[in-house]
Design a protein around this motif. Structure first.
Motif, PDB file in Angstrom:
ATOM      1  N   VAL A  31       0.838  -1.205   0.000  1.00  0.00           N
ATOM      2  CA  VAL A  31       0.000   0.000   0.000  1.00  0.00           C
ATOM      3  C   VAL A  31       0.873   1.255   0.000  1.00  0.00           C
ATOM      4  O   VAL A  31       0.638   2.191  -0.771  1.00  0.00           O
ATOM      5  N   MET A  34       2.589   1.701  -3.393  1.00  0.00           N
ATOM      6  CA  MET A  34       1.616   2.153  -4.385  1.00  0.00           C
ATOM      7  C   MET A  34       1.269   3.628  -4.181  1.00  0.00           C
ATOM      8  O   MET A  34       1.228   4.420  -5.111  1.00  0.00           O
ATOM      9  N   LEU A  38       2.360   6.155  -6.980  1.00  0.00           N
ATOM     10  CA  LEU A  38       1.257   6.571  -7.844  1.00  0.00           C
ATOM     11  C   LEU A  38       0.760   7.971  -7.502  1.00  0.00           C
ATOM     12  O   LEU A  38       0.507   8.786  -8.389  1.00  0.00           O
ATOM     13  N   VAL A  39       0.604   8.240  -6.235  1.00  0.00           N
ATOM     14  CA  VAL A  39       0.091   9.546  -5.813  1.00  0.00           C
ATOM     15  C   VAL A  39       1.228  10.544  -5.637  1.00  0.00           C
ATOM     16  O   VAL A  39       1.141  11.693  -6.068  1.00  0.00           O
ATOM     17  N   GLY A  40       2.324  10.097  -5.005  1.00  0.00           N
ATOM     18  CA  GLY A  40       3.429  11.016  -4.747  1.00  0.00           C
ATOM     19  C   GLY A  40       4.352  11.216  -5.925  1.00  0.00           C
ATOM     20  O   GLY A  40       5.026  12.232  -6.021  1.00  0.00           O
ATOM     21  N   LYS A 120      -0.631   4.976  11.662  1.00  0.00           N
ATOM     22  CA  LYS A 120      -1.405   3.949  10.969  1.00  0.00           C
ATOM     23  C   LYS A 120      -2.732   3.843  11.700  1.00  0.00           C
ATOM     24  O   LYS A 120      -2.729   3.901  12.943  1.00  0.00           O
ATOM     25  N   PRO A 121      -3.833   3.618  11.077  1.00  0.00           N
ATOM     26  CA  PRO A 121      -3.934   3.465   9.628  1.00  0.00           C
ATOM     27  C   PRO A 121      -3.706   4.786   8.890  1.00  0.00           C
ATOM     28  O   PRO A 121      -3.864   5.849   9.462  1.00  0.00           O
ATOM     29  N   PHE A 122      -3.337   4.638   7.618  1.00  0.00           N
ATOM     30  CA  PHE A 122      -3.138   5.832   6.801  1.00  0.00           C
ATOM     31  C   PHE A 122      -3.966   5.725   5.533  1.00  0.00           C
ATOM     32  O   PHE A 122      -4.302   4.628   5.088  1.00  0.00           O
ATOM     33  N   ASP A 123      -4.273   6.877   4.985  1.00  0.00           N
ATOM     34  CA  ASP A 123      -5.018   6.944   3.733  1.00  0.00           C
ATOM     35  C   ASP A 123      -4.010   7.061   2.589  1.00  0.00           C
ATOM     36  O   ASP A 123      -3.226   8.020   2.560  1.00  0.00           O
ATOM     37  N   PRO A 124      -3.997   6.114   1.664  1.00  0.00           N
ATOM     38  CA  PRO A 124      -2.984   6.158   0.597  1.00  0.00           C
ATOM     39  C   PRO A 124      -3.072   7.403  -0.286  1.00  0.00           C
ATOM     40  O   PRO A 124      -2.077   7.778  -0.901  1.00  0.00           O
ATOM     41  N   MET A 125      -4.212   8.032  -0.306  1.00  0.00           N
ATOM     42  CA  MET A 125      -4.319   9.263  -1.091  1.00  0.00           C
ATOM     43  C   MET A 125      -3.686  10.452  -0.354  1.00  0.00           C
ATOM     44  O   MET A 125      -3.322  11.450  -0.980  1.00  0.00           O
ATOM     45  N   LEU A 126      -3.580  10.345   0.963  1.00  0.00           N
ATOM     46  CA  LEU A 126      -3.083  11.471   1.760  1.00  0.00           C
ATOM     47  C   LEU A 126      -1.647  11.293   2.251  1.00  0.00           C
ATOM     48  O   LEU A 126      -0.976  12.272   2.586  1.00  0.00           O
ATOM     49  N   PRO A 128       1.319  10.681   0.863  1.00  0.00           N
ATOM     50  CA  PRO A 128       2.414  11.464   0.265  1.00  0.00           C
ATOM     51  C   PRO A 128       2.421  12.929   0.691  1.00  0.00           C
ATOM     52  O   PRO A 128       3.494  13.497   0.941  1.00  0.00           O
ATOM     53  N   GLY A 129       1.242  13.515   0.798  1.00  0.00           N
ATOM     54  CA  GLY A 129       1.184  14.915   1.223  1.00  0.00           C
ATOM     55  C   GLY A 129       1.652  15.087   2.656  1.00  0.00           C
ATOM     56  O   GLY A 129       2.378  16.041   2.982  1.00  0.00           O
TER      57      GLY A 129
END
Lengths: 138, 129
Positions: A31, A34, A38-40, A120-126, A128-129
């Motif tokens: 995760v 990815m 992908l996001v970062g 954790k848990p972390f949001d994969p969309m957030l 990288p920011g």
């Protein structure tokens, strides 16, 4: 692919930042990889344990290390201290990623030679920011 | 800002997460069995430190993994079990309560593993950041 964070500062450098993620949970590694790729927009390598992470860090010298705290064998705090003690890796910023997020524990972890702690848990969309903010990467 | 990644990124991330989420269930069910074994030993007064440490580690990993994959209730329950397994001394009564939480934990993973059967469950179950 979003490359908002991906490029190293500096005109014409064109280099993509490289991050090493260390975690004994294979799925969390996937995760995180990815998310950060992908996001970062970063280049990510992984290690499944503390000793492997130390070896990889010394060999690859990534721009940053994201690391779990509780791992069998060599845990995150031990790895963080070892990274700092090795001249080859001493300057690499380390961010801890942990489910242990109680205030007192965060304070204890922050005493380690690390840039900061993400939960954790972390949001994969957030992720990288949040990581970029800790590292001061614009 | 990474959080502002485009829709294509968001779709791709969601697709990968769905696959990893499904895989996480089996891994976390195995962790539950480690925890259950330790709690049974705790209840029976025969828990040794090595087994306790393994179970605590399993609960810790489960809390992080379940939460990351949107199993909010399972993550909360695992955190409680990690706390229980972090203590010392005689926890016979606590072990019984822990075993009840284990049953709830299994159910939380089983229900949440099939979000399609519960419209909106996947997003609603996501722990607030």
């Amino acid at each position: 692919m979003s490359l908002a964070h991906g490029l190293v500062d500096g005109p014409g450098s064109g280099a993509v930042r490289r991050i090493l993620v260390i975690d004994d949970d294979e799925l969390i590694l996937e995760v995180a990889q990815m998310s950060l790729e992908l996001v970062g927009g970063w280049s990510v390598t992984t290690a499944a344990g503390g000793q492997e992470g130390l070896d990889r860090a010394a060999a690859d010298r990534p721009d940053a290390i994201v690391m779990d705290v509780m791992m069998p064998g060599m845990d995150g705090p031990t790895v963080a201290v070892a990274l700092r003690a090795n001249p080859a890796t001493a300057e690499i910023p380390v961010v801890l990623l942990t489910a242990k997020v109680q205030a007192a524990e965060r304070v204890a972890l922050a005493r380690l030679p690390v840039v900061g702690v993400l939960g954790k848990p972390f949001d994969p969309m957030l992720l990288p920011g949040e990581l970029a903010a800790l590292l001061g990467w614009s | 800002m990474a959080g502002g990644a485009g829709g294509a990124d968001e779709r791709a991330v969601a697709d990968v997460m769905a696959v990893l989420r499904a895989r996480s269930v089996a891994t976390n069910l195995n962790r539950i069995e480690v925890i259950a074994g330790a709690l049974e030993a705790m209840r029976d007064g025969v828990l040794d430190e090595k087994v306790r440490a393994q179970a605590r580690s399993a609960a810790h990993s489960l809390a992080g993994s379940a939460g990351t994959f949107g199993f909010r209730r399972a993550s909360e329950l695992a955190r409680g079990l990690e706390s229980l397994l972090s203590g010392g001394g005689d926890f016979t009564q606590g072990a019984q309560q822990g075993l009840e939480r284990v049953d709830e934990l299994r159910a939380a993973l089983a229900v949440s593993a099939f979000p399609a059967a519960e419209p909106g469950a996947a997003s609603a179950d996501r722990e607030p950041q």
